[in-house]
Design a protein around this motif. Structure first.
Motif, mmCIF file in Angstrom:
data_model
loop_
_atom_site.group_PDB
_atom_site.id
_atom_site.type_symbol
_atom_site.label_atom_id
_atom_site.label_comp_id
_atom_site.label_asym_id
_atom_site.label_seq_id
_atom_site.Cartn_x
_atom_site.Cartn_y
_atom_site.Cartn_z
ATOM 1 N N ASN A 106 17.831 32.514 -0.245
ATOM 2 C CA ASN A 106 18.697 31.335 -0.261
ATOM 3 C C ASN A 106 18.605 30.503 1.013
ATOM 4 O O ASN A 106 18.773 29.285 0.964
ATOM 5 C CB ASN A 106 20.141 31.752 -0.505
ATOM 6 N N HIS A 138 18.055 26.562 1.116
ATOM 7 C CA HIS A 138 19.001 25.696 1.830
ATOM 8 C C HIS A 138 18.269 24.754 2.775
ATOM 9 O O HIS A 138 18.523 23.544 2.791
ATOM 10 C CB HIS A 138 20.017 26.527 2.610
ATOM 11 N N ILE A 147 21.694 23.852 -2.039
ATOM 12 C CA ILE A 147 22.610 24.940 -1.728
ATOM 13 C C ILE A 147 22.954 24.854 -0.247
ATOM 14 O O ILE A 147 22.159 24.395 0.566
ATOM 15 C CB ILE A 147 22.079 26.337 -2.114
ATOM 16 N N TYR A 149 26.130 30.084 0.659
ATOM 17 C CA TYR A 149 25.068 29.515 -0.176
ATOM 18 C C TYR A 149 25.622 28.873 -1.453
ATOM 19 O O TYR A 149 25.136 29.092 -2.545
ATOM 20 C CB TYR A 149 24.006 30.573 -0.500
ATOM 21 N N PHE A 177 27.311 32.075 -3.823
ATOM 22 C CA PHE A 177 26.379 33.086 -4.319
ATOM 23 C C PHE A 177 27.018 34.460 -4.171
ATOM 24 O O PHE A 177 27.495 34.830 -3.103
ATOM 25 C CB PHE A 177 25.055 33.032 -3.548
ATOM 26 N N TRP A 186 25.119 32.504 -8.777
ATOM 27 C CA TRP A 186 26.256 31.639 -8.485
ATOM 28 C C TRP A 186 27.261 31.797 -9.615
ATOM 29 O O TRP A 186 27.393 30.941 -10.490
ATOM 30 C CB TRP A 186 25.818 30.188 -8.369
#
Length: 168
Positions: free
Chosen positions: A30, A34, A65, A72, A103, A126
């Protein structure tokens, strides 16, 4: 198993085989996603290939994200078009909308469900309370229920899943 092609990044890919535990491949996690999506307009392309060879997809117009400090959090906005049906942004129930969700993993229960959805459904995602779209489930007949409800009702019909991002 990750690749960049024509400025499209394969973020997550799963295939029904014995290539890795849970047959899930994630590009860098993640934090990498991001960094690639922060402050940028990006598309999210979700693809599910069925065992009969047909491919279903959904394209989300805006995707990003947040960072680890914000768990996240998933952001989706704009139009969603495709053959899967939108189950992440406009799922028909506020309990299953995934945009704005943190998340959740086995050890970090960030969802709005009464229990840890990642533990109950055996994979990080998510989650809201819990889901109507979930592509990180276990690749087995009895354990992966409704990966993309109601279009794909169980994991037995899935050959491969992909999440891909592309900048506008």
């Amino acid at each position: 198993m990750s690749r960049c092609t024509r400025q499209v990044l394969l973020v997550n890919r799963g295939a029904h085989s014995s290539m890795a535990p849970n047959n899930t491949f994630v590009f860098g996690g993640n934090e990498v996603v991001h960094q690639l999506t922060k402050g940028k307009n990006s598309f999210l392309y979700v693809s599910i290939t069925l065992v009969n060879g047909s491919r279903l997809y959904e394209l989300y117009d805006r995707f990003s994200i947040s960072n680890e400090g914000d768990k996240y959090r998933l952001f989706l906005a704009g139009d969603a078009t495709g053959t899967l049906g939108d189950k992440m942004l406009n799922s028909g129930s506020s309990s299953y909308v995934l945009s704005g969700m943190y998340f959740t993993t086995y050890d970090r229960d960030n969802d709005r469900g009464g229990k840890n959805c990642a533990v109950d459904w055996r994979g990080g995602w998510w989650f809201n309370a819990c889901y109507s779209a979930f592509l990180n489930g276990p690749w087995s007949t009895e354990r992966w229920c409704c990966p993309w409800h109601p279009t794909v009702r169980d994991g037995t019909s899935i050959k491969e899943t992909s999440l891909m991002i592309k900048r506008h």
